[in-house]
Design a protein around this motif. Structure first.
Motif, PDB file in Angstrom:
ATOM      1  N   VAL A  96      26.430  62.392 -32.262  1.00  0.00           N
ATOM      2  CA  VAL A  96      27.647  62.351 -32.540  1.00  0.00           C
ATOM      3  C   VAL A  96      27.719  63.212 -33.793  1.00  0.00           C
ATOM      4  CG1 VAL A  96      29.452  61.244 -33.742  1.00  0.00           C
ATOM      5  CG2 VAL A  96      28.357  60.295 -31.862  1.00  0.00           C
ATOM      6  N   ARG A  97      26.793  63.164 -34.903  1.00  0.00           N
ATOM      7  CA  ARG A  97      27.001  64.014 -35.866  1.00  0.00           C
ATOM      8  C   ARG A  97      26.834  65.622 -35.688  1.00  0.00           C
ATOM      9  NH1 ARG A  97      24.603  60.055 -40.220  1.00  0.00           N
ATOM     10  NH2 ARG A  97      26.675  58.628 -40.431  1.00  0.00           N
ATOM     11  N   SER A  98      25.766  65.782 -34.992  1.00  0.00           N
ATOM     12  CA  SER A  98      25.531  67.175 -34.879  1.00  0.00           C
ATOM     13  C   SER A  98      26.775  67.941 -33.629  1.00  0.00           C
ATOM     14  CB  SER A  98      24.081  67.508 -34.103  1.00  0.00           C
ATOM     15  OG  SER A  98      24.006  66.883 -32.915  1.00  0.00           O
ATOM     16  N   ARG A  99      27.098  66.655 -32.772  1.00  0.00           N
ATOM     17  CA  ARG A  99      28.200  67.482 -32.055  1.00  0.00           C
ATOM     18  C   ARG A  99      29.370  67.646 -32.712  1.00  0.00           C
ATOM     19  NH1 ARG A  99      29.576  69.629 -27.494  1.00  0.00           N
ATOM     20  NH2 ARG A  99      31.126  68.832 -26.609  1.00  0.00           N
ATOM     21  N   ALA A 100      29.679  66.692 -33.782  1.00  0.00           N
ATOM     22  CA  ALA A 100      30.957  66.823 -34.434  1.00  0.00           C
ATOM     23  C   ALA A 100      30.834  68.151 -35.177  1.00  0.00           C
ATOM     24  CB  ALA A 100      31.047  65.563 -35.248  1.00  0.00           C
ATOM     25  N   ARG A 101      29.808  68.482 -35.798  1.00  0.00           N
ATOM     26  CA  ARG A 101      29.865  69.731 -36.551  1.00  0.00           C
ATOM     27  C   ARG A 101      29.812  71.008 -35.643  1.00  0.00           C
ATOM     28  NH1 ARG A 101      31.287  68.983 -41.576  1.00  0.00           N
ATOM     29  NH2 ARG A 101      30.327  67.112 -42.431  1.00  0.00           N
ATOM     30  N   SER A 102      29.164  70.917 -34.474  1.00  0.00           N
ATOM     31  CA  SER A 102      29.190  72.047 -33.646  1.00  0.00           C
ATOM     32  C   SER A 102      30.633  72.246 -33.094  1.00  0.00           C
ATOM     33  CB  SER A 102      28.279  72.192 -32.647  1.00  0.00           C
ATOM     34  OG  SER A 102      28.419  71.115 -31.466  1.00  0.00           O
ATOM     35  N   LEU A 103      31.207  71.096 -32.793  1.00  0.00           N
ATOM     36  CA  LEU A 103      32.811  71.431 -32.195  1.00  0.00           C
ATOM     37  C   LEU A 103      33.566  71.741 -33.598  1.00  0.00           C
ATOM     38  CD1 LEU A 103      33.242  68.024 -29.959  1.00  0.00           C
ATOM     39  CD2 LEU A 103      33.370  70.341 -29.417  1.00  0.00           C
ATOM     40  N   LEU A 104      33.417  71.341 -34.644  1.00  0.00           N
ATOM     41  CA  LEU A 104      34.323  72.140 -35.681  1.00  0.00           C
ATOM     42  C   LEU A 104      34.095  73.407 -35.937  1.00  0.00           C
ATOM     43  CD1 LEU A 104      33.608  69.203 -38.522  1.00  0.00           C
ATOM     44  CD2 LEU A 104      35.924  69.672 -37.441  1.00  0.00           C
ATOM     45  N   GLU A 105      32.889  73.753 -35.658  1.00  0.00           N
ATOM     46  CA  GLU A 105      32.533  75.390 -35.690  1.00  0.00           C
ATOM     47  C   GLU A 105      33.032  76.051 -34.683  1.00  0.00           C
ATOM     48  OE1 GLU A 105      30.306  78.087 -37.939  1.00  0.00           O
ATOM     49  OE2 GLU A 105      29.788  75.929 -38.018  1.00  0.00           O
ATOM     50  N   GLN A 106      33.271  75.337 -33.502  1.00  0.00           N
ATOM     51  CA  GLN A 106      33.625  76.041 -32.162  1.00  0.00           C
ATOM     52  C   GLN A 106      35.060  76.225 -32.365  1.00  0.00           C
ATOM     53  OE1 GLN A 106      32.434  73.824 -28.734  1.00  0.00           O
ATOM     54  NE2 GLN A 106      33.886  74.779 -27.424  1.00  0.00           N
ATOM     55  N   PHE A 107      35.720  75.353 -32.802  1.00  0.00           N
ATOM     56  CA  PHE A 107      37.151  75.115 -32.944  1.00  0.00           C
ATOM     57  C   PHE A 107      37.772  75.869 -34.171  1.00  0.00           C
ATOM     58  CE2 PHE A 107      36.879  72.844 -29.207  1.00  0.00           C
ATOM     59  CZ  PHE A 107      37.956  72.982 -28.453  1.00  0.00           C
ATOM     60  N   ASP A 108      36.844  76.444 -34.961  1.00  0.00           N
ATOM     61  CA  ASP A 108      37.231  77.145 -36.078  1.00  0.00           C
ATOM     62  C   ASP A 108      37.769  76.175 -37.237  1.00  0.00           C
ATOM     63  OD1 ASP A 108      37.228  79.744 -36.940  1.00  0.00           O
ATOM     64  OD2 ASP A 108      38.882  80.650 -35.726  1.00  0.00           O
TER      65      ASP A 108
END
Lengths: 332, 267
Positions: free
Chosen positions: A112-124
């Motif tokens: 969850v943590r790593s996915r959350a960070r990468s989604l935040l990245e992906q969605f600017d």
């Protein structure tokens, strides 16, 4: 071809109104279906049924072969949903919102943590990720909302009017994000009031009005039906409209539409600027023209053509901002 | 994961969300701790000056009552917050997730225990400052606090049902005030019930709040032999009677609230 979403004979009535009057849909896996229609057409009701939030009065809906009534929990595990009202907790940070959603999908904590960070990245949203989402702009909240619905990598994503109420720039950014998702093979059902949006994002479009599907096809097919671009004139005197029609006869693909109240003349044409020049030449000094132009078809044109009346979109184009509960009280 | 395990795990995720919110909007906590401080001070110095009790200081008599009233008011926060949550889009997100159907309510009621713990700590300090003392063992003292928290927890499920049934948090606030105020006053909370008019006296004697207060007073040693509890079954067996109420409240309102939540959210 595998069918990701299948809906047949869906009916939903609220007290006095029939929100859905028998809807059939089929969305092949990996494609995008645009559900196009004005406010109150039944788009949101349809999405709420497909996402297990509402029970239909008749008909059935399946997602990846799972029945939304009988297998509601298994359906919830494979879908992502973004409603019209950004479903984020405004007192949590962006990261915490994603983390909460991920935990409730029962994903392992570390993932969850790593996915959350990468989604935040992906969605600017990487820079804003640790700020509470109350401080976000409308566009940022929508993006966070979509990110939350993607946390468990859903195979099917429902987006209910993802760009309504956004400013033009945020809208275009949102389109880019959605287009990227499509590239990853996610099946998407999106509702919209904007033909342009459906045109840009969807493989197939279904036009909804009064709880029924009144047309379906690709954007090009619908536009062909609507007649592509339209030539429009606004004149000073409504009495001049027939004069215009006479002067321009034979130039359009269909008969012109004369609106005396607004003193406008509108006619489907093809040929772009050449037609425009020809039209101006023909009109010359015969009538006094205030405004003239070529307009690409929009939802209103689709509705004018398909139903003979204008779409009932609210003038400011904003969605109904009342909270979900009041809305239900009224429409029930 | 077993369904019970999932319900607890999901409930804790929602609890965390609610606690984070309390931390970021501390107004709630400020007011839920300020009002008990105010009550302790007002009652001790205003009523206490005019209410002589045989064999016990008024402040000792009072504290169990104030604690009971405060935690019951604290549990009403469950209703307000749920009524508020139901008006937001977030509830749709919760409902579209594969989470336990009870998690939103479990998470809410758990978080509200947290609020009550904080108010209790503040009240203990205030009480000690104005001269209140516990005359029991540490274990009995803790049992008293535990009983208060459990009682408040069971009431919060009743509040949950009401919160889900009203149209807005404001309506809930007004309604809960009108109900909680008399329920906590027609009891032995602030004065002995001996001189109440007959009808009120019977109501007070069977009021579970009275039993709760009596139980806590006894556990804290804040009673006096010259002020024995009325000779009615609930007050002669206050722990058992208030315990039965807690059990009853939970058995009735946990399932009812969960069902209501599913229905309300399914509109």
């Amino acid at each position: 071809m595998t069918v990701a979403i299948e809906v047949s004979g869906l009916v939903k009535r609220f007290k006095r109104t029939t929100a859905l009057d028998g809807i059939d849909l089929e969305v092949p896996e990996g494609t995008v279906l645009g559900l196009l229609g004005p406010n109150g057409a039944g788009k949101t009701t349809a999405v709420r049924i497909m996402t297990t939030l509402l029970k239909p009065d008749a008909g059935r809906a399946t997602v990846l072969g799972l029945d939304v009534l009988r297998d509601a929990d298994r359906v919830r595990a494979v879908i992502g949903v973004t409603g019209q009202y950004a479903a984020v907790d405004e007192y949590l940070t962006g990261f915490e919102n994603l983390e909460m959603a991920g935990r409730l999908y029962h994903l392992p904590r570390a993932e969850v943590r790593s996915r959350a960070r990468s989604l935040l990245e992906q969605f600017d949203l990487a820079d804003a990720g640790d700020r509470i989402s109350k401080t976000y702009s409308g566009g940022m909240r929508r993006r966070l909302d979509i990110a939350a619905s993607l946390i468990a990598r859903p195979r099917v994503l429902f987006l209910d009017e993802p760009t309504t109420g956004l400013d033009p720039r945020s809208r275009i950014t949102m389109w880019e994000f959605i287009a990227a998702l499509v590239g990853e093979g996610t099946t998407i059902l999106l509702t919209t009031q904007y033909l342009e949006e459906a045109d840009r994002l969807a493989d197939g479009i279904a036009v909804v009005d009064h709880g029924r599907i009144i047309a379906r096809g690709t954007a090009d097919e619908l536009k062909a039906q609507v007649g592509g671009e339209r030539l429009e004139f606004t004149v000073t005197d409504a009495a001049d409209l027939p004069v215009l029609a006479d002067a321009l006869s034979g130039l359009g693909l269909d008969r012109p539409n004369l609106d005396e109240a607004n003193r406008t003349f509108s006619m489907p044409v093809s040929g772009g600027a050449g037609v425009l020049r020809e039209a101006l030449d023909r009109v010359a000094d015969r009538v006094t023209v205030i405004d003239v132009g070529l307009r690409r078809p929009d939802l209103d044109d689709v509705f004018l053509t398909l139903t003979g009346r204008a779409a009932e979109v609210q003038p400011d184009g904003k969605p109904d901002e009342r909270p979900a509960r009041d809305r239900a009280e009224v429409t029930r | 994961m077993s369904s019970v395990g999932m319900a607890v795990a999901d409930g804790l995720v929602v609890t965390k969300r609610n606690l984070l919110k309390i931390r970021r909007v501390p107004d709630v906590l400020v007011f839920s701790t300020l009002s008990p401080i105010m009550f302790v001070l007002l009652f001790t110095y205003i009523f206490g000056s005019a209410i002589p009790l045989p064999g016990v200081d008024y402040v000792d008599f009072l504290m169990a009552g104030i604690f009971a009233q405060t935690v019951v008011f604290g549990s009403s926060f469950t209703g307000t917050s749920l009524a508020e949550d139901m008006t937001k889009g977030l509830i749709d997100r919760f409902r579209s997730l594969p989470m336990a159907r009870s998690a939103v309510l479990v998470g809410r009621t758990f978080a509200d225990v947290g609020i009550n713990v904080v108010s209790m700590v503040v009240m203990v300090i205030t009480g000690l400052l104005v001269g209140w003392r516990i005359n029991g063992t540490v274990l009995e003292a803790l049992a008293g606090f535990g009983l208060l928290l459990l009682f408040a927890y069971s009431v919060s499920w009743l509040m949950a049902l009401i919160g889900l049934s009203v149209r807005s948090p404001e309506v809930f606030n007004n309604a809960s005030f009108i109900v909680i105020f008399p329920i906590t006053f027609i009891a032995n909370t602030f004065v002995p019930t001996n001189n109440f008019p007959t009808v009120l006296k019977v109501v007070a004697e069977w009021n579970p709040i009275s039993a709760l207060v009596q139980a806590v007073r006894e556990l804290w040693g804040n009673t006096s032999p010259q002020l024995p509890p009325p000779d009615v079954w609930p007050l002669q067996h206050p722990v058992l009677y208030s315990g039965l109420w807690m059990l009853g409240l939970l058995l009735v309102f946990v399932p009812l609230s969960i069902r209501k939540y599913q229905r309300v959210a399914a509109r």
